[in-house]
Write a protein that holds these residues in place. Structure first.
Motif, mmCIF file in Angstrom:
data_model
loop_
_atom_site.group_PDB
_atom_site.id
_atom_site.type_symbol
_atom_site.label_atom_id
_atom_site.label_comp_id
_atom_site.label_asym_id
_atom_site.label_seq_id
_atom_site.Cartn_x
_atom_site.Cartn_y
_atom_site.Cartn_z
ATOM 1 N N CYS A 1 0.840 -1.181 0.000
ATOM 2 C CA CYS A 1 0.000 0.000 0.000
ATOM 3 C C CYS A 1 0.885 1.246 0.000
ATOM 4 O O CYS A 1 2.015 1.199 0.524
ATOM 5 N N PHE B 1 3.991 8.509 9.548
ATOM 6 C CA PHE B 1 3.169 8.149 10.703
ATOM 7 C C PHE B 1 3.964 8.167 12.012
ATOM 8 O O PHE B 1 3.481 7.698 13.041
ATOM 9 N N LEU C 1 1.569 6.886 14.673
ATOM 10 C CA LEU C 1 1.616 5.415 14.773
ATOM 11 C C LEU C 1 3.071 4.995 14.968
ATOM 12 O O LEU C 1 3.713 4.486 14.049
ATOM 13 N N PHE D 1 1.308 -1.506 11.440
ATOM 14 C CA PHE D 1 1.574 -0.130 11.894
ATOM 15 C C PHE D 1 1.774 -0.094 13.399
ATOM 16 O O PHE D 1 1.660 0.943 14.035
ATOM 17 N N ASP E 1 -7.714 -4.109 2.742
ATOM 18 C CA ASP E 1 -7.423 -2.675 2.776
ATOM 19 C C ASP E 1 -7.820 -2.001 1.462
ATOM 20 O O ASP E 1 -8.784 -1.247 1.425
ATOM 21 N N PHE F 1 -12.015 6.062 7.436
ATOM 22 C CA PHE F 1 -10.776 5.342 7.711
ATOM 23 C C PHE F 1 -10.960 3.843 7.611
ATOM 24 O O PHE F 1 -11.784 3.257 8.321
HETATM 25 C C1 FEH Z 1 -3.474 2.478 7.326
HETATM 26 C C2 FEH Z 1 -2.908 2.914 8.511
HETATM 27 C C3 FEH Z 1 -2.592 4.247 8.703
HETATM 28 C C4 FEH Z 1 -2.883 5.131 7.705
HETATM 29 C C5 FEH Z 1 -3.445 4.698 6.536
HETATM 30 C C6 FEH Z 1 -3.741 3.390 6.346
HETATM 31 C C7 FEH Z 1 -4.383 2.984 5.074
HETATM 32 O O1 FEH Z 1 -3.562 2.190 4.328
HETATM 33 C C8 FEH Z 1 -5.683 2.276 5.361
HETATM 34 O O2 FEH Z 1 -6.343 2.160 4.123
#
Ligand code: FEH
Ligand code: ZN
Length: 353
Positions: free
Chosen positions: A38, A49, A53, A118, A153, A301
């Motif tokens: 992704c 992040f 995260l 994450f 996802d 989300f």
């Molecule tokens: C996941 C975790 C954090 C931000 C974004 C995402 C996306 O990939 C979920 O579709």
């Protein structure tokens, strides 16, 4: 086992040989069959992040996973219908099960929750751990892991985003719905726009003809290549295509300043914008047009367990097409860089032997 791990942000993942983890009492050990790649994996590596995260390095990304059960933790209840060798997907959002959002069924919104890939190590590895109550067994004969993994996802996030537009009453006959950004998410988003749109005209916006070809193949009624075009240029094309210069709803799978700015500019009075793409870092919307036209902006989300079950049902009925490019773990860095450039058409999925 082999695992592609982040040792330092903004540096290539390293392919490490590390021990296969043991499942805790309430976990299952999965032999990973397929893991989707992704753009948010690219962003994770890039440090996007880091504040929201945080992960402990070295860290194994991968949040879009299908695999087979290799072992069950000793505390997994006997009456749970899971056994070694079962093909499963990982329901990616692991809430604490106690907060309001979890009790409403939205574990993806749990402020105390974990997102696989994450926080907990994910599926860029030959094996991974998951809570037994966050894997879903796939009993359909012939179901293939490389097409199941993206449903957790890429095939889930736009589905929830389109449901928000439907719930807001923005879809239906005579309405126009734009899917903006035809990457991994948008290739599914176009399909959900047709499946859930109740007759709405679906228009795909993208910056490459290859991606617009995917959108047409996946059911878009019209396509507009927006690369290098002004808002007025796009409004002129919309008028040629639909006899209107605006649209009633937008699913934005990009989230860049340009894509958000264009979406806001072509959104009709009482229109709604559902945001799932995260290329940018902030939202800037024209204040008076949004207030005076009662336009809406929805953050959306990932997806909850029920959303995922609905997507699995559509897929099992053959109603979802996949645009999957299979890759190998050793090529993970090349594909992350390609994701960052927007060069992947469809969804890259790492497949394991
Ligand atoms: C996941 C975790 C954090 C931000 C974004 C995402 C996306 O990939 C979920 O579709
Ligand atoms: Zn993702």
């Amino acid at each position: 086992m082999k695992a592609a791990r982040i040792h330092e942000f903004k540096k290539p993942l390293e392919i490490d040989e590390i021990p296969v983890p043991d499942p805790g009492p309430n976990q299952v050990l999965l032999k990973v069959s397929a893991t989707g790649m992704c753009r948010s994996d690219f962003q994770l590596l890039d440090g996007y992040f880091a504040a929201g995260l945080p992960v402990d390095l070295p860290f194994t990304p991968g949040h879009e996973v299908a695999g087979t059960i290799a072992a069950l933790g000793r505390g997994v209840p006997q009456d749970v219908d899971l056994g070694e060798g079962d093909l499963v997907i990982v329901d990616p959002n692991w809430g604490d099960g106690t907060c309001r959002q979890c009790n409403e069924g939205n574990q993806q919104l749990c402020s105390n929750g974990q997102l696989v890939g994450f926080g907990p190590n994910g599926g860029f590895a030959e094996y991974m751990l998951a809570p037994y109550d966050h894997v879903i067994a796939i009993r359909q004969a012939g179901a293939e892991a490389q097409y199941l993994a993206p449903l957790t996802d890429a095939g889930l996030t736009p589905y929830r985003g389109i449901k928000k537009l439907r719930a807001a009453g923005k879809l239906g006959p005579g309405r126009t719905l734009v899917v903006n950004g035809i990457g991994g998410l948008g290739s599914y988003g176009v399909q959900y726009a047709k499946l859930l749109g109740a007759g709405a005209t679906v228009i795909a916006f993208a910056r490459s003809d290859d991606k617009l070809a995917v959108a047409r193949d996946n059911g878009a009624d019209h396509t507009v290549n927006v690369r290098g075009k002004s808002v007025e240029d796009v409004q002129n094309e919309l008028e040629d295509l639909t006899n209107r210069r605006d649209v009633d709803a937008v699913l934005d799978c990009a989230g860049s300043p340009d894509s958000l700015g264009l979406a806001a500019a072509v959104l009709a009075t009482e229109g709604a914008l559902s945001q799932v793409g995260l290329m940018g870092t902030k939202v800037e919307l024209p204040l008076f047009p949004f207030v005076s036209g009662e336009r809406s902006y929805y953050g959306s989300f990932w997806g909850n367990h029920n959303d995922l079950q609905e997507v699995l049902a559509l897929a099992s009925q053959g109603k979802i097409k996949h645009n999957v490019v299979t890759v190998k773990l050793d090529d993970v860095n090349d594909n992350l860089e390609a994701l960052g450039r927007g060069d992947i058409v469809g969804r890259a999925v790492i497949v394991f032997d």
